[in-house]
Design a protein around this motif. Structure first.
Motif, PDB file in Angstrom:
ATOM      1  N   VAL A  56     -18.573 -16.698 -42.149  1.00 42.60           N
ATOM      2  CA  VAL A  56     -18.691 -17.575 -41.506  1.00 42.60           C
ATOM      3  C   VAL A  56     -17.291 -18.683 -42.131  1.00 42.60           C
ATOM      4  O   VAL A  56     -16.570 -18.912 -42.013  1.00 42.60           O
ATOM      5  N   ILE A  57     -18.319 -19.031 -43.267  1.00 41.86           N
ATOM      6  CA  ILE A  57     -17.259 -20.250 -44.120  1.00 41.86           C
ATOM      7  C   ILE A  57     -15.599 -20.049 -44.636  1.00 41.86           C
ATOM      8  O   ILE A  57     -15.264 -20.648 -44.679  1.00 41.86           O
ATOM      9  N   ALA A  58     -16.551 -18.173 -44.980  1.00 39.30           N
ATOM     10  CA  ALA A  58     -14.576 -18.026 -45.734  1.00 39.30           C
ATOM     11  C   ALA A  58     -14.178 -17.983 -44.246  1.00 39.30           C
ATOM     12  O   ALA A  58     -12.699 -18.298 -44.850  1.00 39.30           O
ATOM     13  N   LEU A  59     -14.533 -17.365 -43.096  1.00 37.53           N
ATOM     14  CA  LEU A  59     -13.174 -17.981 -42.042  1.00 37.53           C
ATOM     15  C   LEU A  59     -12.511 -19.041 -41.529  1.00 37.53           C
ATOM     16  O   LEU A  59     -11.488 -18.554 -41.946  1.00 37.53           O
ATOM     17  N   VAL A  60     -13.342 -19.721 -41.619  1.00 37.91           N
ATOM     18  CA  VAL A  60     -13.003 -21.143 -41.775  1.00 37.91           C
ATOM     19  C   VAL A  60     -12.503 -21.379 -42.648  1.00 37.91           C
ATOM     20  O   VAL A  60     -11.314 -22.045 -42.558  1.00 37.91           O
ATOM     21  N   CYS A  61     -12.467 -21.907 -44.247  1.00 34.88           N
ATOM     22  CA  CYS A  61     -11.609 -21.907 -45.405  1.00 34.88           C
ATOM     23  C   CYS A  61     -10.331 -21.328 -44.777  1.00 34.88           C
ATOM     24  O   CYS A  61      -9.330 -21.751 -45.522  1.00 34.88           O
ATOM     25  N   CYS A  62     -10.450 -19.945 -44.697  1.00 33.38           N
ATOM     26  CA  CYS A  62      -8.988 -19.214 -44.512  1.00 33.38           C
ATOM     27  C   CYS A  62      -8.152 -20.663 -43.379  1.00 33.38           C
ATOM     28  O   CYS A  62      -6.870 -20.453 -43.993  1.00 33.38           O
ATOM     29  N   ALA A  63      -8.952 -20.403 -42.376  1.00 35.88           N
ATOM     30  CA  ALA A  63      -8.174 -21.444 -41.744  1.00 35.88           C
ATOM     31  C   ALA A  63      -7.627 -22.252 -41.846  1.00 35.88           C
ATOM     32  O   ALA A  63      -6.556 -23.076 -41.567  1.00 35.88           O
ATOM     33  N   ILE A  64      -8.191 -23.464 -42.781  1.00 39.53           N
ATOM     34  CA  ILE A  64      -7.138 -24.350 -43.071  1.00 39.53           C
ATOM     35  C   ILE A  64      -6.914 -24.050 -44.256  1.00 39.53           C
ATOM     36  O   ILE A  64      -5.964 -24.788 -44.352  1.00 39.53           O
ATOM     37  N   ALA A  65      -6.860 -23.459 -44.893  1.00 40.31           N
ATOM     38  CA  ALA A  65      -5.703 -22.881 -46.301  1.00 40.31           C
ATOM     39  C   ALA A  65      -4.529 -22.807 -45.372  1.00 40.31           C
ATOM     40  O   ALA A  65      -3.696 -23.174 -45.593  1.00 40.31           O
ATOM     41  N   LEU A  66      -4.256 -22.631 -44.146  1.00 36.77           N
ATOM     42  CA  LEU A  66      -3.115 -21.417 -43.316  1.00 36.77           C
ATOM     43  C   LEU A  66      -2.767 -23.021 -42.728  1.00 36.77           C
ATOM     44  O   LEU A  66      -1.870 -23.341 -42.856  1.00 36.77           O
ATOM     45  N   PHE A  67      -3.509 -24.276 -42.875  1.00 39.67           N
ATOM     46  CA  PHE A  67      -2.998 -25.485 -41.742  1.00 39.67           C
ATOM     47  C   PHE A  67      -2.496 -26.288 -43.571  1.00 39.67           C
ATOM     48  O   PHE A  67      -1.880 -27.371 -43.127  1.00 39.67           O
ATOM     49  N   ALA A  71      -4.035 -24.615 -51.080  1.00 39.69           N
ATOM     50  CA  ALA A  71      -3.739 -23.126 -49.904  1.00 39.69           C
ATOM     51  C   ALA A  71      -4.079 -22.690 -50.216  1.00 39.69           C
ATOM     52  O   ALA A  71      -4.797 -21.510 -49.683  1.00 39.69           O
ATOM     53  N   ILE A  72      -3.157 -22.093 -51.549  1.00 38.67           N
ATOM     54  CA  ILE A  72      -2.667 -20.433 -51.328  1.00 38.67           C
ATOM     55  C   ILE A  72      -4.407 -19.649 -52.581  1.00 38.67           C
ATOM     56  O   ILE A  72      -4.282 -19.054 -52.572  1.00 38.67           O
ATOM     57  N   LEU A  73      -4.779 -21.141 -53.345  1.00 40.10           N
ATOM     58  CA  LEU A  73      -5.956 -20.582 -54.053  1.00 40.10           C
ATOM     59  C   LEU A  73      -6.895 -20.669 -52.850  1.00 40.10           C
ATOM     60  O   LEU A  73      -7.806 -19.300 -53.843  1.00 40.10           O
ATOM     61  N   VAL A  74      -7.204 -21.412 -52.298  1.00 35.24           N
ATOM     62  CA  VAL A  74      -8.153 -21.025 -51.002  1.00 35.24           C
ATOM     63  C   VAL A  74      -8.469 -19.711 -49.894  1.00 35.24           C
ATOM     64  O   VAL A  74      -9.324 -19.241 -49.882  1.00 35.24           O
ATOM     65  N   LEU A  75      -7.374 -19.335 -49.948  1.00 40.50           N
ATOM     66  CA  LEU A  75      -6.743 -18.519 -49.493  1.00 40.50           C
ATOM     67  C   LEU A  75      -7.003 -16.705 -50.085  1.00 40.50           C
ATOM     68  O   LEU A  75      -7.890 -16.198 -49.632  1.00 40.50           O
ATOM     69  N   LEU A  76      -6.805 -17.500 -51.341  1.00 43.09           N
ATOM     70  CA  LEU A  76      -7.031 -15.589 -51.770  1.00 43.09           C
ATOM     71  C   LEU A  76      -9.165 -15.654 -52.023  1.00 43.09           C
ATOM     72  O   LEU A  76      -8.757 -14.658 -52.261  1.00 43.09           O
ATOM     73  N   VAL A  77      -9.483 -17.119 -52.884  1.00 39.18           N
ATOM     74  CA  VAL A  77     -10.456 -16.582 -52.965  1.00 39.18           C
ATOM     75  C   VAL A  77     -11.647 -16.455 -51.337  1.00 39.18           C
ATOM     76  O   VAL A  77     -12.277 -15.658 -51.726  1.00 39.18           O
ATOM     77  N   SER A  78     -10.743 -16.944 -50.395  1.00 39.75           N
ATOM     78  CA  SER A  78     -11.835 -16.922 -49.067  1.00 39.75           C
ATOM     79  C   SER A  78     -11.613 -15.005 -48.658  1.00 39.75           C
ATOM     80  O   SER A  78     -12.150 -15.240 -47.854  1.00 39.75           O
ATOM     81  N   ILE A  79     -10.651 -15.343 -49.027  1.00 34.44           N
ATOM     82  CA  ILE A  79      -9.826 -13.447 -47.696  1.00 34.44           C
ATOM     83  C   ILE A  79     -11.365 -12.975 -49.674  1.00 34.44           C
ATOM     84  O   ILE A  79     -11.601 -11.689 -48.749  1.00 34.44           O
ATOM     85  N   GLN A  80     -11.015 -12.388 -50.822  1.00 36.73           N
ATOM     86  CA  GLN A  80     -12.107 -11.601 -50.995  1.00 36.73           C
ATOM     87  C   GLN A  80     -13.107 -12.088 -51.185  1.00 36.73           C
ATOM     88  O   GLN A  80     -14.265 -11.242 -51.179  1.00 36.73           O
ATOM     89  N   MET A  81     -13.702 -13.401 -50.308  1.00 35.18           N
ATOM     90  CA  MET A  81     -14.658 -13.570 -49.750  1.00 35.18           C
ATOM     91  C   MET A  81     -14.974 -12.420 -48.580  1.00 35.18           C
ATOM     92  O   MET A  81     -16.437 -12.690 -48.516  1.00 35.18           O
ATOM     93  N   VAL A 135       3.592 -32.585 -46.168  1.00 33.23           N
ATOM     94  CA  VAL A 135       5.558 -33.638 -45.366  1.00 33.23           C
ATOM     95  C   VAL A 135       4.410 -35.209 -45.822  1.00 33.23           C
ATOM     96  O   VAL A 135       4.988 -35.722 -45.326  1.00 33.23           O
ATOM     97  N   VAL A 136       3.623 -34.909 -45.372  1.00 34.64           N
ATOM     98  CA  VAL A 136       2.587 -36.474 -45.403  1.00 34.64           C
ATOM     99  C   VAL A 136       2.079 -36.600 -46.451  1.00 34.64           C
ATOM    100  O   VAL A 136       0.687 -36.157 -46.529  1.00 34.64           O
ATOM    101  N   PRO A 137       2.639 -37.012 -47.583  1.00 30.42           N
ATOM    102  CA  PRO A 137       1.162 -37.881 -48.421  1.00 30.42           C
ATOM    103  C   PRO A 137       0.062 -37.604 -48.135  1.00 30.42           C
ATOM    104  O   PRO A 137      -0.165 -38.980 -47.661  1.00 30.42           O
ATOM    105  N   PHE A 138      -0.888 -37.204 -49.364  1.00 27.58           N
ATOM    106  CA  PHE A 138      -2.259 -37.487 -48.720  1.00 27.58           C
ATOM    107  C   PHE A 138      -2.825 -37.276 -47.511  1.00 27.58           C
ATOM    108  O   PHE A 138      -4.103 -37.510 -47.085  1.00 27.58           O
ATOM    109  N   SER A 139      -1.900 -36.187 -46.704  1.00 31.70           N
ATOM    110  CA  SER A 139      -2.194 -36.233 -44.809  1.00 31.70           C
ATOM    111  C   SER A 139      -3.795 -35.172 -45.436  1.00 31.70           C
ATOM    112  O   SER A 139      -4.138 -34.477 -44.431  1.00 31.70           O
ATOM    113  N   ALA A 140      -3.880 -34.255 -46.229  1.00 34.86           N
ATOM    114  CA  ALA A 140      -4.350 -33.540 -47.200  1.00 34.86           C
ATOM    115  C   ALA A 140      -5.952 -33.803 -47.215  1.00 34.86           C
ATOM    116  O   ALA A 140      -6.868 -32.632 -47.333  1.00 34.86           O
ATOM    117  N   THR A 141      -6.495 -34.957 -47.098  1.00 37.12           N
ATOM    118  CA  THR A 141      -7.767 -35.170 -47.643  1.00 37.12           C
ATOM    119  C   THR A 141      -8.656 -35.035 -46.255  1.00 37.12           C
ATOM    120  O   THR A 141      -9.902 -34.426 -47.453  1.00 37.12           O
TER     121      THR A 141
END
Length: 194
Positions: free
Chosen positions: A131-142, A65-75, A148-154
């Protein structure tokens, strides 16, 4: 100078070659291999990690999530290359676990690479990438909620990987598919929390 990544198979090959030479593979090593101008391969890597069995390791979804957020913000800032903090670059995984995940992904990668082609390129243009970067930021925040549940981020990993594949292949149709997959993420969060 790293070669431009233009397919999922090529990315997996680059990572496998890197992993075979070391006991542990750090994010810094991966970035040196795929290049600092490669936003899409780094997003793809994060998506694949989340989609693979590695997402069950404690802390991996939050780290991605941290990696995606950092990359998306820079995009979003329309940077030509990106920066990551040293503490994140030093994070590493054992060679064996990485090679197992890469092996698990080889067949699906080959199938996907045959299906991808440049089309509806307006959806991966400069505005489309924003737009893709905005959506990726939202995913990263979630993603931390899914810790909490293993593999739920799939599903989130699948969405991120699909957006990245769309950018790599300049395939706008895949952007539309990624948007549909992203729509499943809130359902995963609700199932995770309740």
């Amino acid at each position: 100078m790293p070669e431009e990544i233009t397919s999922l198979t090529q990315l997996l090959y680059q990572l496998e070659t890197l992993a075979r030479k070391r006991d542990r593979v750090s994010l810094e090593m991966v970035m040196q291999r795929v290049g600092l101008r490669s936003f899409a391969p780094i997003l793809l890597l994060a998506g694949l990690v989340l989609f693979s069995p590695l997402s069950g390791l404690p802390g991996v979804p939050t780290l991605m999530a941290i990696l995606v957020l950092l990359v998306s913000i820079q995009m979003l800032a329309f940077r030509t290359h990106f920066w990551l903090p040293g503490w994140l670059l030093q994070r590493s995984i054992p060679q064996r676990k990485l090679l197992l995940a890469l092996h698990w992904l080889k067949k699906p990668a080959a199938v996907l690479d045959r299906w991808l082609s440049p089309r509806l390129e307006i959806l991966v243009s400069r505005v489309g990438s924003f737009v893709i970067a905005l959506v990726c930021c939202a995913i990263a925040l979630f993603l931390p909620l899914m810790e909490v549940v293993p593999f739920s981020a799939t599903i989130a990993g699948l969405a991120l990987a699909t957006f990245a594949l769309a950018m790599i292949a300049h395939d706008g149709l895949v952007v539309l598919i990624a948007i549909v997959i992203t729509g499943l993420v809130p359902g995963m969060i609700v199932n995770t929390l309740f």
